[in-house]
Each structure stands twice: as structure tokens, then as C-alpha cells.
Design a protein around this motif. Structure first.
Motif, mmCIF file in Angstrom:
data_model
loop_
_atom_site.group_PDB
_atom_site.id
_atom_site.type_symbol
_atom_site.label_atom_id
_atom_site.label_comp_id
_atom_site.label_asym_id
_atom_site.label_seq_id
_atom_site.Cartn_x
_atom_site.Cartn_y
_atom_site.Cartn_z
ATOM 1 N N ILE A 4 44.455 27.651 44.116
ATOM 2 C CA ILE A 4 44.768 28.148 42.844
ATOM 3 C C ILE A 4 43.631 28.997 42.372
ATOM 4 O O ILE A 4 43.898 30.299 41.965
ATOM 5 N N VAL A 5 42.324 28.608 42.750
ATOM 6 C CA VAL A 5 41.345 29.594 42.273
ATOM 7 C C VAL A 5 41.566 30.958 43.098
ATOM 8 O O VAL A 5 41.434 31.995 42.451
ATOM 9 N N ILE A 6 41.522 30.827 44.336
ATOM 10 C CA ILE A 6 41.674 31.639 45.246
ATOM 11 C C ILE A 6 42.608 32.883 44.884
ATOM 12 O O ILE A 6 42.600 34.151 44.998
ATOM 13 N N THR A 7 43.692 32.216 44.828
ATOM 14 C CA THR A 7 45.147 32.896 44.198
ATOM 15 C C THR A 7 44.755 33.564 43.139
ATOM 16 O O THR A 7 45.005 34.863 42.940
ATOM 17 N N VAL A 8 44.300 33.049 42.062
ATOM 18 C CA VAL A 8 43.908 33.892 40.649
ATOM 19 C C VAL A 8 42.695 34.959 41.055
ATOM 20 O O VAL A 8 42.886 35.952 40.209
ATOM 21 N N LEU A 9 41.743 34.511 41.845
ATOM 22 C CA LEU A 9 40.917 35.706 42.140
ATOM 23 C C LEU A 9 41.282 36.735 42.632
ATOM 24 O O LEU A 9 41.040 38.067 42.300
ATOM 25 N N PHE A 10 42.113 36.607 43.620
ATOM 26 C CA PHE A 10 42.972 37.643 44.151
ATOM 27 C C PHE A 10 43.894 38.464 43.463
ATOM 28 O O PHE A 10 44.120 39.653 43.582
ATOM 29 N N PHE A 11 44.530 37.858 42.514
ATOM 30 C CA PHE A 11 45.280 38.426 41.732
ATOM 31 C C PHE A 11 44.481 39.354 40.691
ATOM 32 O O PHE A 11 44.996 40.555 40.391
ATOM 33 N N ILE A 12 43.431 38.762 40.151
ATOM 34 C CA ILE A 12 42.689 39.590 39.226
ATOM 35 C C ILE A 12 42.036 40.831 39.969
ATOM 36 O O ILE A 12 42.147 41.917 39.478
ATOM 37 N N LEU A 13 41.623 40.622 40.958
ATOM 38 C CA LEU A 13 41.285 41.828 42.132
ATOM 39 C C LEU A 13 42.150 42.862 42.538
ATOM 40 O O LEU A 13 42.169 43.897 42.305
ATOM 41 N N GLY A 14 43.409 42.244 42.740
ATOM 42 C CA GLY A 14 44.489 43.250 42.993
ATOM 43 C C GLY A 14 44.989 43.891 41.614
ATOM 44 O O GLY A 14 45.227 45.340 41.703
ATOM 45 N N LEU A 15 44.851 43.395 40.786
ATOM 46 C CA LEU A 15 45.315 43.832 39.298
ATOM 47 C C LEU A 15 44.457 44.951 38.827
ATOM 48 O O LEU A 15 44.672 46.099 38.298
#
Length: 96
Positions: A4-15
Motif C-alpha cells: 500500500i505504501v509503495i503504491t501510494v508512493l508510485f502514485f504520487i511520483l506518477g502524478l
């Protein structure tokens, strides 16, 4: 829990990447000099912040006597957000 943390970090990075690309594309087409000035100022400010953060972490690790490094995901996300904010700031300041 870690995914979940990795997914959120990648989402923020992609955004952040999408917003940076969108901001760079939408820079005013008046002249190359203004566009280059805006990008140069944003890049130099972000570089100064990144080097300051690295030096702070270096001195903190020397003081504590530890060998731990900087988390690359959080560092990359933080720097990309700082670049986006500085790009938007300088675009508003120097753009139309």
C-alpha cells in the motif's frame, strides 16, 4: 501493508511527473528565452534544495555514527514536488 505504501508512493511520483510535464508543455510560447529562464530557475532552486538535504543527511549520519542512506523513493518524490512547486512559482512570476 508495504504494498500500500509503495503504491501510494508510485502514485504520487506518477502524478508529480504528469503535472511537471503538463506545466512544461503549457509554458508560454512567446519566446525561448523566457521559457529557458523559467526552467533554469526552477532547476537551480531544486538542485540547491536537493544538495542541502543531502548535506544535512550526511552531517546527521556522521554525527550519529550511522551508515544508513537516504530512502530513494521519498527523496525522488520530495524533489519532484519541489521542482513542480518552483516551476509553477517561476512560471507565474515570469510568465504571462
Amino acid at each position: 501493508m508495504d504494498w500500500i505504501v509503495i503504491t501510494v508512493l508510485f502514485f504520487i511520483l506518477g502524478l508529480s511527473a504528469i503535472l511537471i510535464i503538463g506545466t512544461l508543455v503549457s509554458l508560454p510560447q512567446v519566446g525561448d528565452e523566457r521559457k529557458n529562464l523559467i526552467k533554469m530557475k526552477a532547476q537551480s532552486y531544486t538542485f540547491a534544495v536537493a544538495m542541502g538535504y543531502v548535506l544535512i543527511q550526511l552531517f546527521k549520519n556522521i554525527y550519529n555514527g550511522s551508515n544508513e542512506g537516504i530512502n530513494p523513493f521519498t527523496f525522488l518524490i520530495t524533489i519532484s514536488i519541489i521542482y513542480l512547486i518552483s516551476l509553477l512559482f517561476f512560471r507565474k512570476k515570469y510568465g504571462s
